[in-house]
Write an enzyme that holds these catalytic residues in place. Structure first.
Site, PDB file in Angstrom:
ATOM      1  N   ALA A 193      -0.272  32.633   6.630  1.00  0.00           N
ATOM      2  CA  ALA A 193      -0.811  31.304   6.968  1.00  0.00           C
ATOM      3  C   ALA A 193      -1.274  31.267   8.420  1.00  0.00           C
ATOM      4  O   ALA A 193      -2.041  30.374   8.803  1.00  0.00           O
ATOM      5  CB  ALA A 193       0.260  30.249   6.742  1.00  0.00           C
ATOM      6  N   TYR A 219      -1.936  37.965  15.996  1.00  0.00           N
ATOM      7  CA  TYR A 219      -1.354  38.315  14.690  1.00  0.00           C
ATOM      8  C   TYR A 219      -2.211  37.722  13.562  1.00  0.00           C
ATOM      9  O   TYR A 219      -2.540  38.401  12.585  1.00  0.00           O
ATOM     10  CB  TYR A 219       0.087  37.778  14.647  1.00  0.00           C
ATOM     11  CG  TYR A 219       0.757  37.817  13.307  1.00  0.00           C
ATOM     12  CD1 TYR A 219       1.232  39.009  12.759  1.00  0.00           C
ATOM     13  CD2 TYR A 219       0.953  36.642  12.565  1.00  0.00           C
ATOM     14  CE1 TYR A 219       1.864  39.037  11.528  1.00  0.00           C
ATOM     15  CE2 TYR A 219       1.590  36.656  11.340  1.00  0.00           C
ATOM     16  CZ  TYR A 219       2.042  37.844  10.818  1.00  0.00           C
ATOM     17  OH  TYR A 219       2.661  37.864   9.599  1.00  0.00           O
ATOM     18  N   LYS A 272      -4.723  39.550  10.662  1.00  0.00           N
ATOM     19  CA  LYS A 272      -4.583  39.262   9.227  1.00  0.00           C
ATOM     20  C   LYS A 272      -5.948  38.904   8.631  1.00  0.00           C
ATOM     21  O   LYS A 272      -6.301  39.352   7.546  1.00  0.00           O
ATOM     22  CB  LYS A 272      -3.595  38.107   9.007  1.00  0.00           C
ATOM     23  CG  LYS A 272      -2.142  38.457   9.283  1.00  0.00           C
ATOM     24  CD  LYS A 272      -1.606  39.415   8.234  1.00  0.00           C
ATOM     25  CE  LYS A 272      -0.118  39.663   8.378  1.00  0.00           C
ATOM     26  NZ  LYS A 272       0.322  40.829   7.569  1.00  0.00           N
ATOM     27  N   GLN A 279       7.575  19.400  15.524  1.00  0.00           N
ATOM     28  CA  GLN A 279       6.589  20.270  14.874  1.00  0.00           C
ATOM     29  C   GLN A 279       7.020  20.495  13.413  1.00  0.00           C
ATOM     30  O   GLN A 279       8.209  20.631  13.139  1.00  0.00           O
ATOM     31  CB  GLN A 279       6.391  21.594  15.636  1.00  0.00           C
ATOM     32  CG  GLN A 279       7.578  22.521  15.765  1.00  0.00           C
ATOM     33  CD  GLN A 279       8.482  22.196  16.960  1.00  0.00           C
ATOM     34  OE1 GLN A 279       8.634  21.057  17.355  1.00  0.00           O
ATOM     35  NE2 GLN A 279       9.130  23.221  17.517  1.00  0.00           N
ATOM     36  N   ARG A 313       2.205  22.562   9.856  1.00  0.00           N
ATOM     37  CA  ARG A 313       1.706  23.547   8.877  1.00  0.00           C
ATOM     38  C   ARG A 313       2.420  23.308   7.555  1.00  0.00           C
ATOM     39  O   ARG A 313       3.637  23.115   7.523  1.00  0.00           O
ATOM     40  CB  ARG A 313       1.970  24.960   9.390  1.00  0.00           C
ATOM     41  CG  ARG A 313       1.541  26.038   8.405  1.00  0.00           C
ATOM     42  CD  ARG A 313       1.644  27.418   8.994  1.00  0.00           C
ATOM     43  NE  ARG A 313       0.579  27.672   9.955  1.00  0.00           N
ATOM     44  CZ  ARG A 313       0.609  28.670  10.844  1.00  0.00           C
ATOM     45  NH1 ARG A 313       1.650  29.473  10.896  1.00  0.00           N
ATOM     46  NH2 ARG A 313      -0.404  28.843  11.672  1.00  0.00           N
TER      47      ARG A 313
HETATM   48  P1  NAD Z   1       9.456  42.791   8.242  1.00  0.00           P
HETATM   49  O1  NAD Z   1       9.166  42.962   9.694  1.00  0.00           O
HETATM   50  O2  NAD Z   1      10.865  42.559   7.828  1.00  0.00           O
HETATM   51  O3  NAD Z   1       8.885  44.025   7.427  1.00  0.00           O
HETATM   52  C1  NAD Z   1       7.783  44.777   7.853  1.00  0.00           C
HETATM   53  C2  NAD Z   1       8.178  46.223   7.774  1.00  0.00           C
HETATM   54  O4  NAD Z   1       7.054  47.024   8.172  1.00  0.00           O
HETATM   55  C3  NAD Z   1       9.332  46.589   8.735  1.00  0.00           C
HETATM   56  O5  NAD Z   1      10.417  47.107   8.008  1.00  0.00           O
HETATM   57  C4  NAD Z   1       8.718  47.624   9.655  1.00  0.00           C
HETATM   58  O6  NAD Z   1       9.596  48.665  10.038  1.00  0.00           O
HETATM   59  C5  NAD Z   1       7.574  48.163   8.811  1.00  0.00           C
HETATM   60  N1  NAD Z   1       6.570  48.805   9.636  1.00  0.00           N
HETATM   61  C6  NAD Z   1       6.000  48.315  10.786  1.00  0.00           C
HETATM   62  N2  NAD Z   1       5.179  49.242  11.317  1.00  0.00           N
HETATM   63  C7  NAD Z   1       5.221  50.324  10.495  1.00  0.00           C
HETATM   64  C8  NAD Z   1       4.600  51.586  10.522  1.00  0.00           C
HETATM   65  N3  NAD Z   1       3.763  51.921  11.509  1.00  0.00           N
HETATM   66  N4  NAD Z   1       4.878  52.472   9.537  1.00  0.00           N
HETATM   67  C9  NAD Z   1       5.742  52.135   8.542  1.00  0.00           C
HETATM   68  N5  NAD Z   1       6.366  50.947   8.450  1.00  0.00           N
HETATM   69  C10 NAD Z   1       6.110  50.043   9.423  1.00  0.00           C
HETATM   70  O7  NAD Z   1       8.517  41.598   7.738  1.00  0.00           O
HETATM   71  P2  NAD Z   1       8.538  40.765   6.378  1.00  0.00           P
HETATM   72  O8  NAD Z   1       9.022  39.414   6.712  1.00  0.00           O
HETATM   73  O9  NAD Z   1       9.214  41.548   5.309  1.00  0.00           O
HETATM   74  O10 NAD Z   1       6.973  40.646   6.093  1.00  0.00           O
HETATM   75  C11 NAD Z   1       6.279  41.537   5.236  1.00  0.00           C
HETATM   76  C12 NAD Z   1       4.794  41.246   5.293  1.00  0.00           C
HETATM   77  O11 NAD Z   1       4.535  39.877   4.988  1.00  0.00           O
HETATM   78  C13 NAD Z   1       4.167  41.489   6.677  1.00  0.00           C
HETATM   79  O12 NAD Z   1       2.885  42.046   6.492  1.00  0.00           O
HETATM   80  C14 NAD Z   1       4.031  40.104   7.254  1.00  0.00           C
HETATM   81  O13 NAD Z   1       2.986  40.024   8.191  1.00  0.00           O
HETATM   82  C15 NAD Z   1       3.759  39.275   6.008  1.00  0.00           C
HETATM   83  N6  NAD Z   1       4.172  37.874   6.198  1.00  0.00           N
HETATM   84  C16 NAD Z   1       5.488  37.548   6.260  1.00  0.00           C
HETATM   85  C17 NAD Z   1       5.866  36.237   6.443  1.00  0.00           C
HETATM   86  C18 NAD Z   1       7.314  35.843   6.523  1.00  0.00           C
HETATM   87  O14 NAD Z   1       7.593  34.646   6.692  1.00  0.00           O
HETATM   88  N7  NAD Z   1       8.272  36.755   6.397  1.00  0.00           N
HETATM   89  C19 NAD Z   1       4.892  35.236   6.564  1.00  0.00           C
HETATM   90  C20 NAD Z   1       3.551  35.605   6.502  1.00  0.00           C
HETATM   91  C21 NAD Z   1       3.193  36.927   6.299  1.00  0.00           C
END
Ligand code: NAD
Length: 325
Positions: free
Chosen positions: A120, A150, A154, A219, A284
């Site tokens: 989002a 960020y 995306k 917020q 949001r």
């Molecule tokens: P998280 O940080 O727990 O998981 C992301 C994982 O990616 C981590 O374990 C990290 O070690 C791994 N990673 C990062 N760089 C890496 C690399 N170079 N090689 C291999 N692994 C790598 O995050 P999450 O909350 O599980 O989110 C997962 C996805 O969902 C992400 O893309 C995030 O942007 C998206 N997202 C999450 C949320 C949320 O609220 N959690 C909201 C919007 C989008």
């Protein structure tokens, strides 16, 4: 033969839960991440420790056919990581490299389908200045003006997934997640999000004490429990809709209301001290009209239900952390 899936970011919060779900559905699962899951053993059949910025790692992990790939790996965190500006170069460079590699290698190997987790945070800041009526319908993305690098990464990556779909016929699914939370997520250290940070503060503070909140607490946000996020992901993957589509909750609350709900769950009465801090947009909320129309389903469980489960887990973590000090 079991269907095969690759989960990139399988050591992270959503990835580690997704692996469990895919296993329970009978998939053969390979996970890949820089690290193993922090709070539990992985449920994956095979887990590769590797850096997805490195093309050689992609050659190695795609050594067999995959019916489904879930690309969740990203350099990310909560507001304390994303909105200070100190990590912008790493956030953009690392996540873009992962997605560039994912698309090139998955196209070359002819995988079945690929899921991309957008956020989002890619929506324009000018539509999120109101705490009561922010606009986050999927078609409101342009003119683009995300409030963080960020979010820009995306948006760029969404476009790259759609380009590979158009030019190379890669079968993609894109979801825009809105604040996913639940047990076994980061709860301390600076990358935690608001629900986990507030659960931690409430759990650590004795009844009658004080907790700190960034800004004035007015917020607004919505928060989606992990189980419904996974349900949405699986339904999107099984559908023939490419997206992008919101996967989020429409139950919008202020941060003050969120803090009060957590205090009620904990049975504590705490005062709130408002301090300056990184805030992000003013309001949001998910807009679930498109997901409802395309998948005939949208998240519907109450926030409180997920918070009760999450608070219980974080309270236990706080207790064991203190014991081990
Ligand atoms: P998280 O940080 O727990 O998981 C992301 C994982 O990616 C981590 O374990 C990290 O070690 C791994 N990673 C990062 N760089 C890496 C690399 N170079 N090689 C291999 N692994 C790598 O995050 P999450 O909350 O599980 O989110 C997962 C996805 O969902 C992400 O893309 C995030 O942007 C998206 N997202 C999450 C949320 C949320 O609220 N959690 C909201 C919007 C989008």
């Amino acid at each position: 033969m079991n269907k095969t899936t690759l989960v990139c970011g399988a050591g992270g919060f959503i990835g580690s839960h997704l692996v469990k779900k895919l296993k329970s559905e009978g998939f053969w699962v390979r996970g890949v991440d820089l690290k193993y899951p922090e709070f539990n053993q992985t449920a994956a059949d095979d887990f590769v420790i590797g850096d997805l910025r490195n093309p050689n790692v992609w050659e190695k992990i795609l050594d067999r056919h995959f019916d489904e790939v879930y690309q969740l790996a990203a350099d990310m965190g909560g507001a304390g990581f994303v909105f200070t500006g100190e990590h912008d170069a790493d956030i953009m460079h690392n996540s873009a490299l992962i997605n560039l590699n994912a698309l090139h290698h998955c196209t070359k190997k002819g995988i079945g389908k690929i899921f991309y987790s957008s956020s989002a945070c890619m929506y324009p800041a000018y539509n999120q200045e109101s705490t009561t009526s922010p606009k986050l319908s999927e078609d409101s993305a342009y003119p683009a003006a995300p409030d963080s690098e960020y979010g820009w990464e995306k948006l760029f990556s969404e476009r790259m997934y759609l380009s590979f779909h158009r030019n190379y016929g890669l079968n993609v699914r894109i979801a825009r997640f809105h604040n996913i939370f639940g047990p076994e997520g980061t709860w301390k250290g600076g990358r935690e999000k608001a629900p986990a940070a507030l659960c931690r503060k409430v759990a650590e503070t004795p009844n009658g004490g004080e907790i700190e909140i960034w800004g004035d607490g007015e917020q607004t946000r919505s928060f989606l429990f992990i189980d419904e996020c996974l349900e949405g992901m699986r339904r999107l993957m099984d559908s023939d809709f490419t997206g992008p589509v919101n996967i989020g909750s429409e139950e919008m609350v202020s941060i003050n209301q969120l803090a009060k709900m957590i205090m009620e769950i904990a049975g504590k009465n705490l005062t709130i001290k408002y301090i300056p801090g990184p805030l992000g947009v003013r309001g949001r909320n998910s807009d679930n009209r498109l997901i409802q129309e395309k998948l005939g389903w949208a998240p519907s469980r109450p926030l409180r239900e997920g918070l009760e489960k999450t608070y219980k887990w974080i309270e236990q973590e706080v207790i064991s952390f203190k014991k081990n000090l």
